[in-house]
Structure formats: C-alpha cells, structure tokens
Design a protein around this motif. Sequence first.
Motif, PDB file in Angstrom:
ATOM      1  N   LEU A 237       0.835  -1.193   0.000  1.00  0.00           N
ATOM      2  CA  LEU A 237       0.000   0.000   0.000  1.00  0.00           C
ATOM      3  C   LEU A 237       0.873   1.247   0.000  1.00  0.00           C
ATOM      4  CD1 LEU A 237      -2.906   1.170   0.244  1.00  0.00           C
ATOM      5  CD2 LEU A 237      -2.556   1.147   2.732  1.00  0.00           C
ATOM      6  N   THR A 238       0.476   2.251  -0.752  1.00  0.00           N
ATOM      7  CA  THR A 238       1.254   3.485  -0.825  1.00  0.00           C
ATOM      8  C   THR A 238       1.468   4.075   0.567  1.00  0.00           C
ATOM      9  OG1 THR A 238       1.218   5.795  -1.578  1.00  0.00           O
ATOM     10  CG2 THR A 238      -0.899   4.702  -1.330  1.00  0.00           C
ATOM     11  N   PRO A 239       2.687   4.468   0.902  1.00  0.00           N
ATOM     12  CA  PRO A 239       2.949   5.022   2.241  1.00  0.00           C
ATOM     13  C   PRO A 239       2.266   6.354   2.482  1.00  0.00           C
ATOM     14  CG  PRO A 239       4.921   5.110   0.858  1.00  0.00           C
ATOM     15  CD  PRO A 239       3.912   4.315   0.107  1.00  0.00           C
ATOM     16  N   GLU A 240       1.700   6.946   1.444  1.00  0.00           N
ATOM     17  CA  GLU A 240       0.986   8.212   1.607  1.00  0.00           C
ATOM     18  C   GLU A 240      -0.177   8.080   2.594  1.00  0.00           C
ATOM     19  OE1 GLU A 240      -1.501  11.492  -1.090  1.00  0.00           O
ATOM     20  OE2 GLU A 240      -1.003   9.507  -1.888  1.00  0.00           O
ATOM     21  N   VAL A 241      -0.803   6.904   2.639  1.00  0.00           N
ATOM     22  CA  VAL A 241      -1.995   6.693   3.467  1.00  0.00           C
ATOM     23  C   VAL A 241      -1.697   6.949   4.941  1.00  0.00           C
ATOM     24  CG1 VAL A 241      -3.727   5.012   4.193  1.00  0.00           C
ATOM     25  CG2 VAL A 241      -2.939   5.048   1.819  1.00  0.00           C
ATOM     26  N   PHE A 242      -0.570   6.456   5.417  1.00  0.00           N
ATOM     27  CA  PHE A 242      -0.238   6.589   6.842  1.00  0.00           C
ATOM     28  C   PHE A 242       0.990   7.477   7.054  1.00  0.00           C
ATOM     29  CE2 PHE A 242      -2.418   2.401   6.634  1.00  0.00           C
ATOM     30  CZ  PHE A 242      -3.544   2.750   7.374  1.00  0.00           C
ATOM     31  N   ALA A 243       1.208   8.418   6.148  1.00  0.00           N
ATOM     32  CA  ALA A 243       2.302   9.380   6.297  1.00  0.00           C
ATOM     33  C   ALA A 243       1.839  10.553   7.149  1.00  0.00           C
ATOM     34  CB  ALA A 243       2.773   9.866   4.928  1.00  0.00           C
ATOM     35  N   SER A 244       2.781  11.272   7.730  1.00  0.00           N
ATOM     36  CA  SER A 244       2.447  12.439   8.540  1.00  0.00           C
ATOM     37  C   SER A 244       2.041  13.599   7.636  1.00  0.00           C
ATOM     38  CB  SER A 244       3.640  12.851   9.402  1.00  0.00           C
ATOM     39  OG  SER A 244       4.706  13.314   8.579  1.00  0.00           O
ATOM     40  N   PHE A 245       1.385  14.582   8.219  1.00  0.00           N
ATOM     41  CA  PHE A 245       0.944  15.747   7.441  1.00  0.00           C
ATOM     42  C   PHE A 245       2.114  16.492   6.790  1.00  0.00           C
ATOM     43  CE2 PHE A 245      -0.027  20.316   7.246  1.00  0.00           C
ATOM     44  CZ  PHE A 245      -1.099  20.294   6.362  1.00  0.00           C
ATOM     45  N   PRO A 246       3.210  16.778   7.511  1.00  0.00           N
ATOM     46  CA  PRO A 246       4.347  17.426   6.844  1.00  0.00           C
ATOM     47  C   PRO A 246       4.909  16.590   5.708  1.00  0.00           C
ATOM     48  CG  PRO A 246       4.575  17.576   9.222  1.00  0.00           C
ATOM     49  CD  PRO A 246       3.450  16.632   8.963  1.00  0.00           C
ATOM     50  N   SER A 247       4.919  15.259   5.884  1.00  0.00           N
ATOM     51  CA  SER A 247       5.416  14.376   4.827  1.00  0.00           C
ATOM     52  C   SER A 247       4.545  14.482   3.579  1.00  0.00           C
ATOM     53  CB  SER A 247       5.458  12.932   5.323  1.00  0.00           C
ATOM     54  OG  SER A 247       5.886  12.050   4.303  1.00  0.00           O
ATOM     55  N   LYS A 248       3.224  14.537   3.782  1.00  0.00           N
ATOM     56  CA  LYS A 248       2.326  14.711   2.645  1.00  0.00           C
ATOM     57  C   LYS A 248       2.487  16.085   2.018  1.00  0.00           C
ATOM     58  CE  LYS A 248      -1.219  11.595   4.513  1.00  0.00           C
ATOM     59  NZ  LYS A 248      -2.606  11.495   5.021  1.00  0.00           N
ATOM     60  N   LEU A 249       2.784  17.061   2.863  1.00  0.00           N
ATOM     61  CA  LEU A 249       2.892  18.444   2.389  1.00  0.00           C
ATOM     62  C   LEU A 249       4.066  18.616   1.434  1.00  0.00           C
ATOM     63  CD1 LEU A 249       1.130  20.916   3.116  1.00  0.00           C
ATOM     64  CD2 LEU A 249       2.917  21.585   4.722  1.00  0.00           C
ATOM     65  N   VAL A 250       5.183  17.958   1.708  1.00  0.00           N
ATOM     66  CA  VAL A 250       6.394  18.117   0.881  1.00  0.00           C
ATOM     67  C   VAL A 250       6.713  16.848   0.095  1.00  0.00           C
ATOM     68  CG1 VAL A 250       7.341  19.852   2.434  1.00  0.00           C
ATOM     69  CG2 VAL A 250       7.913  17.456   2.796  1.00  0.00           C
ATOM     70  N   PHE A 251       5.783  15.867   0.098  1.00  0.00           N
ATOM     71  CA  PHE A 251       5.946  14.623  -0.654  1.00  0.00           C
ATOM     72  C   PHE A 251       7.194  13.835  -0.241  1.00  0.00           C
ATOM     73  CE2 PHE A 251       3.259  17.234  -3.339  1.00  0.00           C
ATOM     74  CZ  PHE A 251       2.278  16.341  -3.735  1.00  0.00           C
ATOM     75  N   SER A 252       7.577  13.923   1.017  1.00  0.00           N
ATOM     76  CA  SER A 252       8.754  13.163   1.444  1.00  0.00           C
ATOM     77  C   SER A 252       8.456  11.662   1.480  1.00  0.00           C
ATOM     78  CB  SER A 252       9.229  13.648   2.818  1.00  0.00           C
ATOM     79  OG  SER A 252       8.263  13.399   3.811  1.00  0.00           O
ATOM     80  N   TRP A 253       7.171  11.279   1.579  1.00  0.00           N
ATOM     81  CA  TRP A 253       6.811   9.855   1.543  1.00  0.00           C
ATOM     82  C   TRP A 253       7.146   9.233   0.184  1.00  0.00           C
ATOM     83  CZ3 TRP A 253       3.445   8.501  -2.311  1.00  0.00           C
ATOM     84  CH2 TRP A 253       2.688   9.528  -2.880  1.00  0.00           C
TER      85      TRP A 253
END
Length: 288
Positions: free
Chosen positions: A220-236
């Motif tokens: 499953l894509t790690p975006e689902v359970f990534a932190s908000f900052p991670s989603k914000l800058v696409f670090s996932w």
Amino acid sequence: MEFNSTHPPWTGSEPPKVAGATFCTTPFWDTNITWYTDDPDFTRCFHQTVLTYIPFAILLLGAPFQIYISLTSRNRLVPWTALNVLKLLINLALVILPLVDLFYLIDTQSNGMRISDVHIVADIVRAAGYLLALAFMMGCKWQGEVTSGVLFLYWLSASLCGAFTFRTIVRNQNFMDLPQSISPVVIIIQYPLIVSMLFLNFFADAKPKFIDLEVQAEDLTPEVFASFPSKLVFSWFRSFAWKGWKRLLQTEDLWSLNLANRCKGIVPLWDRSWKKSVDQEKEKEEKK
C-alpha cells in the motif's frame, strides 16, 4: 523624527494608562517600541492579544475540518506508543501551566492587586487552546488518524507567535503590571514544550489496530499513513524516486493506490456528476 530605543515593552511599575482603556494598560501598538528603535519589540498588549489569539483562531477555524475527518475515518484505535504517550504528557503539562498562572492572577487580584484583564484572558485562551488540541489528539487516536494537519498548523503557529514573547521575556523579566509574578516563569517553561509538540507532530503515529478492509492491500502506498508534513512536501515519495533514479522501475516496484484514487473511489464521483449533468440537459430539452 525622534527615536526612542530605551522604552521597554514590559515595565515593572504601572505603565501609563491608555485613555479609555479597560482591557490593556499599555497601548496596543507603539511605533517607538516596534519601529523607531534599535531593539524592536511589540507592546505588552500586542503580545497578550494578537500573538496569543492567532494560534487559537487557527485551531478554531480548523476544528470543523478536523471533526469531519475524524468522523468519516473508517479506521479505529491507534495503539499507544512512546510517541503519542510523550505527546499526551506534554499536552497535559501545557494545559496545567496557564491554569496555574490563571489561579495565581485571580488570587492576586482578590488580595487587592490590580491585574490587567488582558493577562487573565490570555491564560484562558492558552488553556482552552491546549485543551482543545488534547481533545483532537485523543479523537484522532480513537478514530484511527495517524496525523492531523490542523494540529500541526496549530503547533506551528503557536511556536512562531510564541517565539517573540519568549524572546521578550528572556530579555526582560518584568512581564506583568506588578513586579513579582509567575507568568514569565510559566511562559519560559511553556515555550520549549510547544516547540517539542511541533517537533513530535512531524512524525505519524503507528498504524491503527483496525484498518478498513478496502484500504488493506499489499505494498500500500505510504501516503496513506504518512504524517501531514510528509504529505505536504511529498517526502513519503522519496524512497520511490530514489529507487527510480538508481535503476529502471519494474511493475513489482509500484505501490497499491489509495482507496480514493482507485476506480472504486473515482467512478462513483464521476457517475454522480455525470448523472447530474445529464438530468440538467434533459430539463433544458423539456422546457424547449
């Protein structure tokens, strides 16, 4: 134009009262303190109103979004880990600190000392903000939300706004209208805890114990359970991009899509919009 670089934003003695002011005993804005000086700062009233109310206002504005996200979550029960236990303890400490200061101010005022209302309201606003943040954090844990954009923005704004007040108090301990007060000590203890909460919110909590079956998938894509900052800058996405830079990507390297990006999540939205458009066109044809 006369410059004044010696006028401090906090004074131990009673400051000159502003005409008609009952809430603040200092001006809300003073260019001699903020602009025409070698050491700019804000007035006491500005510190205890604008810089205190901005984080709370952000939290209130984000509250409907946070409540909606939690109520619509199909996951449940984020397990207790060192991360969320530490956040809980720090948040509880932050709730207690302004309440201690508030009770001290009320007791001081009951003994005949005049305390500006702005200080009492500031403590109430801080305590209410920390209490609401605690409620949202526990709601996220129960509803299976591993991160919260609203809480991250709240702690970010509290850190930025609190930095100015923290600097002022460190440079000048006379925070209140009376020489002796615990308010400077409370804020000096409080600010590192706020920064700690901001730092901890850069990380997502552990995956919920009960996950929606439709979300469960291999790779499953790690975006689902990534932190908000991670989603914000696409670090996932970094590990996937790094893998593609080192070698050609294969089919087995691809992640499973998030439910919202699968056909099962997109087609119903398309059908609903398509049906609405078709019905509107039919009504137009009937009117002709």
